[in-house]
Structure formats: structure tokens, C-alpha cells
Motif scaffolding. Structure first.
Motif, PDB file in Angstrom:
ATOM      1  N   ILE A 571       0.845  -1.201   0.000  1.00  0.00           N
ATOM      2  CA  ILE A 571       0.000   0.000   0.000  1.00  0.00           C
ATOM      3  C   ILE A 571       0.873   1.241   0.000  1.00  0.00           C
ATOM      4  CG2 ILE A 571      -1.666   1.303   1.394  1.00  0.00           C
ATOM      5  CD1 ILE A 571      -2.790  -1.395   2.328  1.00  0.00           C
ATOM      6  N   THR A 572       1.951   1.197   0.761  1.00  0.00           N
ATOM      7  CA  THR A 572       2.893   2.312   0.830  1.00  0.00           C
ATOM      8  C   THR A 572       4.278   1.821   0.465  1.00  0.00           C
ATOM      9  OG1 THR A 572       3.202   1.894   3.187  1.00  0.00           O
ATOM     10  CG2 THR A 572       1.570   3.574   2.572  1.00  0.00           C
ATOM     11  N   GLU A 573       5.168   2.819   0.201  1.00  0.00           N
ATOM     12  CA  GLU A 573       6.528   2.507  -0.213  1.00  0.00           C
ATOM     13  C   GLU A 573       7.488   3.345   0.621  1.00  0.00           C
ATOM     14  OE1 GLU A 573       9.388   2.958  -4.165  1.00  0.00           O
ATOM     15  OE2 GLU A 573       7.288   3.591  -4.216  1.00  0.00           O
ATOM     16  N   LEU A 574       8.448   2.757   1.268  1.00  0.00           N
ATOM     17  CA  LEU A 574       9.457   3.459   2.057  1.00  0.00           C
ATOM     18  C   LEU A 574      10.567   3.943   1.131  1.00  0.00           C
ATOM     19  CD1 LEU A 574      10.534   4.269   4.863  1.00  0.00           C
ATOM     20  CD2 LEU A 574      11.707   2.039   4.935  1.00  0.00           C
ATOM     21  N   LEU A 575      10.847   5.269   1.227  1.00  0.00           N
ATOM     22  CA  LEU A 575      11.871   5.873   0.382  1.00  0.00           C
ATOM     23  C   LEU A 575      13.199   5.944   1.129  1.00  0.00           C
ATOM     24  CD1 LEU A 575       9.688   8.764  -1.106  1.00  0.00           C
ATOM     25  CD2 LEU A 575      10.210   6.529  -2.128  1.00  0.00           C
ATOM     26  N   PRO A 576      14.301   6.176   0.417  1.00  0.00           N
ATOM     27  CA  PRO A 576      15.616   6.234   1.079  1.00  0.00           C
ATOM     28  C   PRO A 576      15.720   7.301   2.154  1.00  0.00           C
ATOM     29  CG  PRO A 576      15.887   5.966  -1.288  1.00  0.00           C
ATOM     30  CD  PRO A 576      14.438   6.224  -1.052  1.00  0.00           C
ATOM     31  N   ASP A 577      14.967   8.382   2.035  1.00  0.00           N
ATOM     32  CA  ASP A 577      15.043   9.448   3.053  1.00  0.00           C
ATOM     33  C   ASP A 577      14.073   9.223   4.200  1.00  0.00           C
ATOM     34  OD1 ASP A 577      12.647   9.903   1.860  1.00  0.00           O
ATOM     35  OD2 ASP A 577      13.074  11.953   1.203  1.00  0.00           O
ATOM     36  N   LYS A 578      13.568   8.007   4.310  1.00  0.00           N
ATOM     37  CA  LYS A 578      12.668   7.573   5.392  1.00  0.00           C
ATOM     38  C   LYS A 578      11.250   8.106   5.242  1.00  0.00           C
ATOM     39  CE  LYS A 578      16.089   5.437   7.307  1.00  0.00           C
ATOM     40  NZ  LYS A 578      16.209   3.980   7.100  1.00  0.00           N
ATOM     41  N   ARG A 579      10.995   8.880   4.192  1.00  0.00           N
ATOM     42  CA  ARG A 579       9.614   9.280   3.922  1.00  0.00           C
ATOM     43  C   ARG A 579       8.924   8.146   3.151  1.00  0.00           C
ATOM     44  NH1 ARG A 579       9.684  15.025   1.152  1.00  0.00           N
ATOM     45  NH2 ARG A 579      11.277  13.967  -0.113  1.00  0.00           N
ATOM     46  N   ARG A 580       7.632   8.291   3.000  1.00  0.00           N
ATOM     47  CA  ARG A 580       6.858   7.283   2.282  1.00  0.00           C
ATOM     48  C   ARG A 580       5.980   7.937   1.249  1.00  0.00           C
ATOM     49  NH1 ARG A 580       7.500   4.805   7.231  1.00  0.00           N
ATOM     50  NH2 ARG A 580       7.742   2.514   7.190  1.00  0.00           N
ATOM     51  N   ARG A 581       5.527   7.103   0.336  1.00  0.00           N
ATOM     52  CA  ARG A 581       4.528   7.531  -0.630  1.00  0.00           C
ATOM     53  C   ARG A 581       3.575   6.363  -0.864  1.00  0.00           C
ATOM     54  NH1 ARG A 581       8.319   7.727  -6.051  1.00  0.00           N
ATOM     55  NH2 ARG A 581       8.619   5.464  -6.268  1.00  0.00           N
ATOM     56  N   CYS A 582       2.361   6.699  -1.239  1.00  0.00           N
ATOM     57  CA  CYS A 582       1.391   5.646  -1.548  1.00  0.00           C
ATOM     58  C   CYS A 582       1.732   5.034  -2.889  1.00  0.00           C
ATOM     59  CB  CYS A 582      -0.021   6.229  -1.588  1.00  0.00           C
ATOM     60  SG  CYS A 582      -0.644   6.698   0.040  1.00  0.00           S
ATOM     61  N   ALA A 583       1.515   3.743  -2.994  1.00  0.00           N
ATOM     62  CA  ALA A 583       1.760   3.052  -4.262  1.00  0.00           C
ATOM     63  C   ALA A 583       0.733   3.488  -5.276  1.00  0.00           C
ATOM     64  CB  ALA A 583       1.680   1.549  -4.052  1.00  0.00           C
ATOM     65  N   PRO A 584       1.093   3.484  -6.578  1.00  0.00           N
ATOM     66  CA  PRO A 584       0.110   3.834  -7.622  1.00  0.00           C
ATOM     67  C   PRO A 584      -1.120   2.955  -7.503  1.00  0.00           C
ATOM     68  CG  PRO A 584       2.314   3.695  -8.544  1.00  0.00           C
ATOM     69  CD  PRO A 584       2.412   3.211  -7.131  1.00  0.00           C
ATOM     70  N   LEU A 585      -2.277   3.514  -7.762  1.00  0.00           N
ATOM     71  CA  LEU A 585      -3.546   2.814  -7.596  1.00  0.00           C
ATOM     72  C   LEU A 585      -3.622   1.608  -8.521  1.00  0.00           C
ATOM     73  CD1 LEU A 585      -6.234   3.039  -6.063  1.00  0.00           C
ATOM     74  CD2 LEU A 585      -7.169   4.241  -8.057  1.00  0.00           C
ATOM     75  N   GLY A 586      -4.016   0.482  -7.964  1.00  0.00           N
ATOM     76  CA  GLY A 586      -4.228  -0.712  -8.776  1.00  0.00           C
ATOM     77  C   GLY A 586      -3.011  -1.616  -8.880  1.00  0.00           C
ATOM     78  N   ARG A 587      -1.854  -1.199  -8.332  1.00  0.00           N
ATOM     79  CA  ARG A 587      -0.706  -2.113  -8.366  1.00  0.00           C
ATOM     80  C   ARG A 587       0.102  -1.913  -7.104  1.00  0.00           C
ATOM     81  NH1 ARG A 587       4.137   0.245  -9.765  1.00  0.00           N
ATOM     82  NH2 ARG A 587       4.077   2.378 -10.565  1.00  0.00           N
ATOM     83  N   PRO A 588       0.765  -2.951  -6.652  1.00  0.00           N
ATOM     84  CA  PRO A 588       1.565  -2.816  -5.439  1.00  0.00           C
ATOM     85  C   PRO A 588       2.755  -1.918  -5.679  1.00  0.00           C
ATOM     86  CG  PRO A 588       1.938  -4.935  -6.479  1.00  0.00           C
ATOM     87  CD  PRO A 588       0.824  -4.277  -7.214  1.00  0.00           C
ATOM     88  N   ALA A 589       3.267  -1.335  -4.623  1.00  0.00           N
ATOM     89  CA  ALA A 589       4.442  -0.464  -4.724  1.00  0.00           C
ATOM     90  C   ALA A 589       5.649  -1.266  -5.120  1.00  0.00           C
ATOM     91  CB  ALA A 589       4.688   0.212  -3.380  1.00  0.00           C
ATOM     92  N   PRO A 590       6.570  -0.680  -5.913  1.00  0.00           N
ATOM     93  CA  PRO A 590       7.800  -1.376  -6.260  1.00  0.00           C
ATOM     94  C   PRO A 590       8.695  -1.531  -5.049  1.00  0.00           C
ATOM     95  CG  PRO A 590       7.902   0.907  -6.971  1.00  0.00           C
ATOM     96  CD  PRO A 590       6.509   0.678  -6.481  1.00  0.00           C
ATOM     97  N   VAL A 591       9.585  -2.526  -5.129  1.00  0.00           N
ATOM     98  CA  VAL A 591      10.529  -2.733  -4.046  1.00  0.00           C
ATOM     99  C   VAL A 591      11.537  -1.607  -4.053  1.00  0.00           C
ATOM    100  CG1 VAL A 591      12.277  -4.268  -3.125  1.00  0.00           C
ATOM    101  CG2 VAL A 591      10.227  -5.207  -4.168  1.00  0.00           C
ATOM    102  N   THR A 592      11.750  -0.976  -2.901  1.00  0.00           N
ATOM    103  CA  THR A 592      12.669   0.156  -2.805  1.00  0.00           C
ATOM    104  C   THR A 592      13.966  -0.303  -2.176  1.00  0.00           C
ATOM    105  OG1 THR A 592      10.823   1.666  -2.535  1.00  0.00           O
ATOM    106  CG2 THR A 592      12.991   2.459  -1.852  1.00  0.00           C
ATOM    107  N   THR A 593      15.078   0.028  -2.793  1.00  0.00           N
ATOM    108  CA  THR A 593      16.389  -0.287  -2.226  1.00  0.00           C
ATOM    109  C   THR A 593      17.155   0.989  -1.995  1.00  0.00           C
ATOM    110  OG1 THR A 593      17.309  -0.533  -4.431  1.00  0.00           O
ATOM    111  CG2 THR A 593      16.502  -2.524  -3.376  1.00  0.00           C
ATOM    112  N   SER A 594      17.925   1.037  -0.970  1.00  0.00           N
ATOM    113  CA  SER A 594      18.732   2.215  -0.655  1.00  0.00           C
ATOM    114  C   SER A 594      19.885   2.323  -1.627  1.00  0.00           C
ATOM    115  CB  SER A 594      19.259   2.119   0.776  1.00  0.00           C
ATOM    116  OG  SER A 594      18.183   2.026   1.663  1.00  0.00           O
ATOM    117  N   PRO A 595      20.296   3.549  -2.020  1.00  0.00           N
ATOM    118  CA  PRO A 595      21.409   3.702  -2.929  1.00  0.00           C
ATOM    119  C   PRO A 595      22.719   3.363  -2.256  1.00  0.00           C
ATOM    120  CG  PRO A 595      20.652   5.845  -2.144  1.00  0.00           C
ATOM    121  CD  PRO A 595      19.701   4.849  -1.619  1.00  0.00           C
TER     122      PRO A 595
END
Length: 595
Positions: A571-595
Motif C-alpha cells: 500500500i505504501t513505499e518506504l523511500l531512502p530518506d525515510k519518507r513514504r509515498r502511496c503506491a500507484p492505484l491498482g498495483r503494489p508499490a515497487p521494491v525500494t532499495t537504498s542507494p
């Protein structure tokens, strides 16, 4: 090859007769030659007219050497019984016959020797009458004189007929070679001899010794004095062994096929002939194979006793033995092994019940009968006792009596029902608890009993989906009413308890999917992630935990585990800066990896 042993009173001409038949004198010790008396076992062989080779085990006849005589006859299928015409039936004739009867020997021939010194008729009639009452039954009789050669042709012909009647050894069975001699040969090492009644031995085979369990390799083989690469039952055999010292083996030990026999320290046996079970002494000597061991005797029933051995022996169902009183120098009874791995007798009346169980047992391995008595047994244990197994295991290598297995299945259903009634907040009975209550030796057996409507769930046995217990349903109803005003205002621990959520009630509610436990004491309703997704999607993207807490009208205690749960759902996606965003509607959020 056929193997037979001699029997009869001392100085009735057994060894002389064997010499006349084979051209070899079986007495191999200088003292035996000097005293004219067989002290130890002797061996000789001859070729019959049929081409069959016949090996003789010549046994001593003197009463002091009866234990040695029993070694000789303990592993052979037939006997040449010798009675002198000029002396007739004697005390050792009777004891030798008692031993043969105890061992269940069924094939034999009577030779009346020294017929040049006396009329053989009376001695022959008397001996045949005595022998007829034993397991040998009616035997062919031949009058013979080793000195003059009279009757030797007829004796050879009779031996040929006897050899033709003897059963073939089972060459496909495991090897159990009872050792009757052991000695060292310069340049070769240890050599042991015995009569191979079953199986086959090849040069290079690895066998184990019954006494120590040590693996030993067959360096060389001889049968009747000739080198060979393979010997099959039945045969007299000499085995040259590697990796074994003379002091670690000897008469009474046995060479075995690995993993094919179980060590027996006690056995239940049927007593036949001679002394009744109740009248047997509490200690005696049992002659089994080439072993003679002191045993403790415990009567269990009219003809059933338990023997306790001082050291383990490789016994099987149907083995025959002789129980003897060395002080009185007489055979007490014959023994037939019914169970070489009997249960312990711990409770009052156990001996009587055990005797009743074995009342109809016979010394013939029977798979169905053994399963009825043992209820559950490993396949390897049953085959090691000599039972041919055709039943399919119920789990792993476990075999079960069908009626007992059906009863266990019914009992498990009862246990599951009773456990749920007593502990309605738990999903089912733990599998280990079920194993203990059913008295089963392995968890795998419980798992094998689980069939619909029973099922396994997280290490427990349950009876399929069940309704939420009333107390738990009430607590869920109260929680829903409380969260109606704020769906993310998770109650604290004390409030959860006030609502009716004890540890077990909360676990049951989670298990049934009635509540969502995000962390210790953070409990919401199952639709919380969907409601959160609606509110978070209206925020400027990306967002922080604080922004999410304000939008959800709750605290970080709830927001952090809820967001982590939403991350896992996509439903949500954790970003590298520790913030989050909602996944695009209708599909799960992509896997996020730290740089």
C-alpha cells in the motif's frame, strides 16, 4: 554341500566310523588321539555317489563334554546317531537324544556299530524305539563295522538318501555364522569356522561380530579345505578375517550381516519336553547356536518363561535352544524363541497377561500376529527378528496393526474435540501433547493420523475452521464499538484487558482474522490498512510519519507499525530518506532499495 553331526555315547565308535567313511580322522588334537576320546569338535567330509559333498561334525560323547556336543549339533539340520551293538543304549545316548529333541532336529539316521562283536538286532530295536519318541521320529537304521567294513556300502547309500531329504539353506537370508572354533594362521591372521545355515559369504564382504558389533572384512574363505570366493548355505566354512584379534572373538560369537539382527538381552520362550516351566530352576545354562550362557529363568505361564541373558545374542523368532543344568548334568528342556524383543513387565499381573498374549504364538514368524502383539513397530526391527514384511508403513518406517491404527485415529478425533471444549480460545491441541496422550513414540505418527476433517495448523491438530468462541466474539464486538469513533486509536494494554482481551482471547481473535495485531498491545480491526490507504492517498506525496499520524488522528505508537504493515502489503513505499509515498492505484508499490 550337506552337513550332519554325529551323536551317541562315549566310545561307541563315532570317530572311527567317520574315519572309515571319509578316510580322514576327525580327532585333530594330540590328546584326543592319545586318549582315544573326542574332546573337541572334529570335522571330515566325503563325496556321495550323487556327487553331493557330505560334511561331518564329530562331537564328543563323554558326559563332561556335552556342552561341546551341543555346539556341534546346535547349527546342523541332521544327525548320524551312533549306538554300539555290544553295549546298546547308554546314559549319554539318552542325553544326546534329549538335546536333539530339544533342538527340534527332524532328520537323522541310526548307525549300529561294532556289529562284528555282537548281534546288532537288539541294540537297533532298542535305539529305534527310543528315537521314535523324539522329533527325529522313525529313522532308517544300518548295522556297520568300521573294523571289517561290513555295512559301509549300505551306510553310504543311506547317507545319500538322508542328504537328499535335507532342506536347502536360504542363501538370500542374512548371514548368521555361529563360530565354533577360532585360531590364528601364520601369515594370514585370524580364522573362524562354523556351519553356515543361511545366507552367503563372499571374499571382501564386511560382516559384524555379535559380541562387539565391530565391522570385519573377509580376507579369504575355505569350504572343506578348498579356497573359494563365495560360500552359500548350507556349508562348513572357514573365514579368514581382517581387523580382528583372536582375544575378541571365539566360540559362542557370531558373524552377522550388518543391520540385520538386534541384540537380545532377554527373550520370551516356549518350554517343551522335560521339566515344566514352573519347576525350572531360577538359574540354568542355555545352549544357543554355539553359545552356552548362564541365564535367569522367570516362569510366565504353564509353558512360557522369560530368559535374561548376561550379554546380548543375535536371536530371532523360531530359534531353538537347550536349557541344561550343568550341576545335575542333564537337559532340562527345549526352548523355542517366541519374542527376542519382549516388553518390560512392570505392573502387577503383567507376567500373566504376557503369557496369555503368547499362548497361541508359534516359533514361525508371522507378520500379522507380530503387529497385533506390538501394535506399532519399526520395519527394520521386525525384519531383524526374522519376520517377512509386506505391510505398507503408516509413517516413515513405522508399521501398525490395522485395528490399532483405526482406534488411534478415533482417539485423536476425541482428543481434538475435548481440547477445544476445554480451551476454546486455542486453535487445536499441540501435536506433541497429542503424541503424549496417545502414547506414540514419534510425532510423525500423529501427523499421519491427521486426515479430514482433522488438519494440521501451526504445530497443532484442529478439526477444521471453527466459530469464534463467544467470549472472544464479545470482546471483538466491544473493540469495534470503541474504534468506531477513531479507527486508528488502538487501546492500550489495560484497556484491551478491560474489553475482554486476555492473552488467549487475543491470540484466538488474531488466529480467526477478527482483529489485526500490528505490535505488542497495538490492535486494530482488520480493515485498518484499507482505511489508512484512503486517508494517506489524499496527502501530498511523499509524507513523513508525523504527517501520517495527524492524518490518521493517532500517535506514533500506532502509526509506525501500521505503516510498516502497509509497506508489506504494497500500500505504501518506504523511500531512502525515510519518507513514504502511496503506491500507484491498482498495483503494489515497487521494491525500494537504498542507494
Amino acid at each position: 554341500m550337506r552337513v550332519i553331526a554325529t551323536a551317541g555315547h562315549v566310545d561307541h565308535g563315532k570317530s572311527t566310523l567317520i574315519h572309515a567313511l571319509t578316510g580322514s580322522h576327525p580327532d585333530r588334537l594330540a590328546e584326543e588321539r592319545r586318549r582315544g576320546l573326542t574332546i573337541d569338535l572334529g570335522f571330515a567330509w566325503t563325496d556321495l555317489a550323487s556327487g553331493e559333498r557330505l560334511a561331518f561334525i564329530d562331537v564328543p560323547g563323554h558326559e563332561r563334554f556335552v556342552p561341546t556336543m551341543l555346539v556341534g549339533v546346535g547349527s546342523v539340520p541332521a544327525v548320524l546317531f551312533v549306538v554300539a551293538a555290544d553295549e546298546g543304549w547308554k546314559p549319554q545316548s539318552a542325553e544326546h537324544l534329549a538335546a536333539l529333541n530339544a533342538l527340534g532336529v527332524r532328520h537323522g539316521l541310526l548307525a549300529v556299530t561294532r556289529c562284528d562283536l555282537a548281534d546288532p538286532g537288539p541294540a537297533m530295536a532298542q535305539a529305534q524305539d527310543r528315537i521314535r519318541s523324539s522329533t527325529l521320529g522313525g529313522v532308517e537304521a544300518v548295522a556297520v563295522s568300521a573294523r571289517t567294513g561290513a555295512g559301509l556300502v549300505e551306510l553310504r547309500a543311506a547317507l545319500g538318501r538322508l542328504a537328499a531329504r535335507l532342506p536347502d539353506g536360504d542363501a538370500d537370508s542374512p548371514v548368521r555364522l555361529w563360530i565354533d572354533r577360532s585360531f590364528t594362521v601364520r601369515g594370514s591372521g585370524l580364522v573362524v569356522t562354523g556351519t553356515l545355515r543361511a545366507g552367503r559369504i563372499r571374499r571382501g564382504d564386511v560382516l559384524v561380530t555379535a559380541r562387539t558389533g565391530r565391522p570385519v572384512r573377509v580376507r579369504a574363505l575355505q569350504a572343506l579345505g578348498e579356497e573359494t570366493d563365495m560360500v552359500r548355505a548350507t556349508a562348513r566354512v572357514a573365514v579368514n578375517l581382517r581387523d580382528l584379534e583372536k582375544e575378541s572373538t571365539g566360540r559362542g560369537d557370531a558373524l552377522l550381516t550388518p543391520d540385520s539382527f538386534l541384540p537380545c538381552l532377554r527373550c520370551d520362550v516356549r518350554v517343551h519336553g522335560g521339566t515344566p516351566a514352573a519347576a525350572l530352576p531360577r538359574t540354568a545354562v542355555a545352549h544357543i547356536g554355539s553359545a552356552d550362557v548362564p541365564v535367569r529363568v522367570r516362569p510366565l505361564g504353564a509353558d512360557i518363561v522369560r530368559l535374561t541373558l548376561p550379554a546380548p545374542l543375535p536371536l530371532r523368532i523360531g530359534d531353538r535352544a537347550v536349557l541344561r543344568d550343568p550341576g545335575l548334568r542333564r537337559v532340562l528342556a527345549g526352548l523355542e524363541v517366541l519374542d527376542p524383543q519382549p516388553p518390560e513387565l512392570r505392573r502387577r499381573g503383567a507376567a500373566v497377561r504376557r503369557a496369555a498374549e503368547l499362548r497361541d504364538a508359534r516359533g514361525t514368524p508371522d507378520e500379522a500376529a507380530e503387529l497385533r502383539r506390538r501394535l506399532l513397530v519399526r520395519r527394520g526391527e521386525l525384519t531383524a527378528m526374522g519376520v517377512a514384511v509386506h505391510t505398507t508403513p503408516v509413517a516413515g518406517d513405522w508399521l501398525a496393526d490395522p485395528a490399532h491404527w483405526t482406534a488411534l485415529s478415533a482417539r485423536l478425533t476425541e482428543l481434538v474435540t475435548a481440547y477445544r471444549s476445554q480451551r476454546p480460545t486455542e486453535e487445536g491441541i499441540p501435536v506433541e501433547a497429542a503424541r503424549h496422550r496417545l502414547g506414540l513414540p514419534a510425532v510423525s505418527l500423529v501427523e499421519a493420523l491427521v486426515t479430514p476433517p482433522l488438519r494440521m495448523s501451526r504445530g497443532r491438530v484442529t478439526a477444521g475452521p471453527a466459530a469464534l468462541p463467544a467470549a472472544v466474539a464479545d470482546a471483538v464486538h466491544r473493540l469495534a464499538a470503541e474504534l468506531a469513533r477513531g479507527p486508528f486509536a488502538a487501546p492500550h494494554a489495560q484497556r484491551l484487558a478491560e474489553l475482554g482481551f486476555g492473552r488467549r482471547e487475543l491470540a484466538a481473535a488474531v488466529r480467526h482474522g477478527a482483529v489485526l495485531r500490528l505490535a505488542e498491545h497495538v490492535v486494530l480491526l482488520p480493515d485498518a490498512p484499507r482505511l489508512a490507504a484512503d486517508r494517506l492517498s489524499e496527502l501530498d506525496q511523499p509524507f513523513t510519519v508525523g504527517t501520517a499520524s495527524r492524518a490518521l488522528d493517532t500517535t506514533r505508537r500506532v502509526t509506525v507499525p501500521l505503516l510498516e504493515h502497509c509497506d508489506g502489503l504494497g500500500i505504501t513505499e518506504l523511500l531512502p530518506d525515510k519518507r513514504r509515498r502511496c503506491a500507484p492505484l491498482g498495483r503494489p508499490a515497487p521494491v525500494t532499495t537504498s542507494p
